[in-house]
Design an enzyme around this catalytic site. Structure first.
Site, PDB file in Angstrom:
ATOM      1  CE  LYS A 141      -1.549   2.148   3.634  1.00  0.00           C
ATOM      2  NZ  LYS A 141      -2.214   3.222   4.389  1.00  0.00           N
ATOM      3  CG  ASN A 142       2.787   2.480   3.579  1.00  0.00           C
ATOM      4  OD1 ASN A 142       1.630   2.909   3.585  1.00  0.00           O
ATOM      5  ND2 ASN A 142       3.403   2.079   4.678  1.00  0.00           N
ATOM      6  CB  CYS A 153      -3.309  11.639  11.377  1.00  0.00           C
ATOM      7  SG  CYS A 153      -2.900   9.892  11.274  1.00  0.00           S
ATOM      8  NE  ARG A 159       1.179  10.063   9.818  1.00  0.00           N
ATOM      9  CZ  ARG A 159       0.648   9.025   9.197  1.00  0.00           C
ATOM     10  NH1 ARG A 159      -0.522   8.571   9.535  1.00  0.00           N
ATOM     11  NH2 ARG A 159       1.287   8.430   8.224  1.00  0.00           N
ATOM     12  CG  ASP A 195       3.174   1.504   9.401  1.00  0.00           C
ATOM     13  OD1 ASP A 195       2.756   2.329  10.231  1.00  0.00           O
ATOM     14  OD2 ASP A 195       3.230   1.754   8.176  1.00  0.00           O
ATOM     15  NE  ARG A 225      -6.841   4.577   5.778  1.00  0.00           N
ATOM     16  CZ  ARG A 225      -5.846   4.899   6.603  1.00  0.00           C
ATOM     17  NH1 ARG A 225      -5.989   4.765   7.902  1.00  0.00           N
ATOM     18  NH2 ARG A 225      -4.706   5.353   6.127  1.00  0.00           N
TER      19      ARG A 225
END
Length: 426
Positions: A22-23, A118, A123, A310, A402
């Protein structure tokens, strides 16, 4: 809202394919704005976040062909019909903000909403803006939007980041490809996703060197062309399933795992007493734990190649069952322990003090209703639920969607008992 119903206690046995990252996919999609020729991305993960970004790109005039259920995405930004990224779309996902630099580089101007708050911390985007200003962009923030122009075009710059921000490094790298002259990024982030982006940009005709090190050089070119690029496999997804197998016990092989990018996690799993067979050549990671109790291991999150933030929530779920006390230190985000109270509802013994969590392992967890607060927190609750006795219901799983493609399908194929219930299923 959908929720997951998990009946815990079953071991996991089988194989799990690792999806595209995803990233990485999000920044690769943005790269299409830098050329008027088509870009094809293969191994694309179909997630809420990647689909959101596809909608934003369509708003800007990009032709997107990405049928549901397919892992190949075609993007064509031959003509941009807008350089405005509205709040309604950018607020859904922070990575959308990265359209700003490419739009300036391509069109000379852009208006992009600030991404807003967030759940896991502030961030801020100040490092992004400082990099764009160094390249000659004239910026002003007005009514929650960044209004930017570079009528004379962008120019190469020497940029030293105050911290190795992944988002700012990628944003500056994307933008600098079309700037005049050389851009040097120092104290750049070193994540594998940055190398993936550099590989894609170079295949489009960019001149990027040093990605994966703390100094990246970009020699600007006048024009980029189309390309086909395969999205790298998702190291966070691979690490998550590795910890799920370690928590529930059993024997699981992860196919297509980016083994070389997971060194810090593999070391911690082995320290905890999990058997890990890592085959870099075959891109497989085999996780085995049968009967033996986990050992407590402390960890501190760090930028790559350290232990990823993460994977911190997932590791906390794992350590809640270990023999002994672990200290988990979060150094990247200031509010990333929101899963701790929810894990405690399952019987975990966790004491949060500032940026540290003290986890005293318990012999077993017991199912309960819990609430997901962010993407990685939500999957930590799934891991705990798989290992817990009885039924766990994870609410607000839109966070999960997500970042995890077909999560319950992949885990159920290995013997898990997970059912997705919609808001109507009462």
């Amino acid at each position: 809202m959908d929720r997951l119903n998990i009946i815990g206690g079953a071991q996991l046995n089988g194989r799990i394919p690792v999806s595209g990252a995803k990233n990485s996919a999000l920044k690769l999609m943005v790269a299409c704005l830098l050329t008027d020729e088509p870009i094809t991305l293969t191994n694309m993960p179909s997630l809420a976040d990647t689909r959101f970004l596809a909608q934003l790109l369509e708003t800007l005039g990009v032709e997107v062909y990405w049928p549901k259920g397919e892992s190949t995405c075609h993007l064509n930004a031959a003509e941009l019909k807008s350089t405005i990224a509205p709040y309604e779309q950018v607020r859904k996902m922070r990575a959308s903000f990265n359209v700003l630099g490419p739009l300036i580089a391509r069109s000379g101007h852009a208006t992009v909403s600030l991404p807003g708050g967030c759940a896991i911390g502030a961030r801020p985007v100040d490092l992004h803006l400082q990099a764009l200003q160094a390249m000659g962009a004239d910026l002003k923030v007005e009514s929650g939007y960044v209004k930017a122009a570079a009528i004379q075009g962008l120019k190469g710059a020497h940029i030293v980041f105050s911290m190795p921000s992944v988002g700012a490094t990628e944003h500056a790298m994307l933008t600098a490809t079309l700037a005049k002259g050389e851009t040097i990024l120092e104290n750049a982030a070193r994540e594998p996703e940055i190398e993936d982006l550099a590989d894609c940009l170079n295949s489009m005709g960019a001149k990027v060197s040093g990605a994966g090190t703390s100094t990246i050089r970009i020699q600007g070119v006048e024009k980029l062309h189309g390309t086909t690029h395969a999205v790298m496999p998702d190291r966070i997804e691979a690490g998550t399933y590795a910890m799920a197998a370690a928590a529930a016990g059993g024997d699981v092989t992860l196919d297509g795992a980016p083994v070389e990018a997971l060194g810090a996690m593999i070391a911690k799993l082995r320290e905890a007493g999990v058997t890990v067979d890592a085959d870099e050549a075959a891109h497989t990671l085999r996780i085995r734990r049968n009967g033996t109790r986990l050992k407590a291991v402390s960890v501190s999150t760090q930028p790559h190649p350290g232990f990823p933030t993460d994977l911190q929530a997932q590791f906390m779920a794992l350590m809640s069952l270990a023999d002994g006390t672990s200290i988990i230190r979060e150094t990247i985000f200031e509010n990333r322990f929101m899963h701790a109270p929810e894990l405690s509802r399952l019987g975990a013994d966790i004491n949060v003090r500032g940026q540290e969590a003290v986890v005293k392992g318990v012999p077993h967890l017991t199912g309960a209703p819990v609430m997901a607060t962010d993407l990685r927190a939500s999957v930590s609750l799934v891991i705990a639920g798989l290992a817990a006795e009885g039924e766990t219901v994870v609410n607000r799983i839109y966070h999960l969607d997500r970042g995890f493609e077909r999560l319950e399908t992949k885990l159920n194929a290995c013997g898990a008992n997970i059912q997705r219930l919609s808001g109507e299923d009462e």
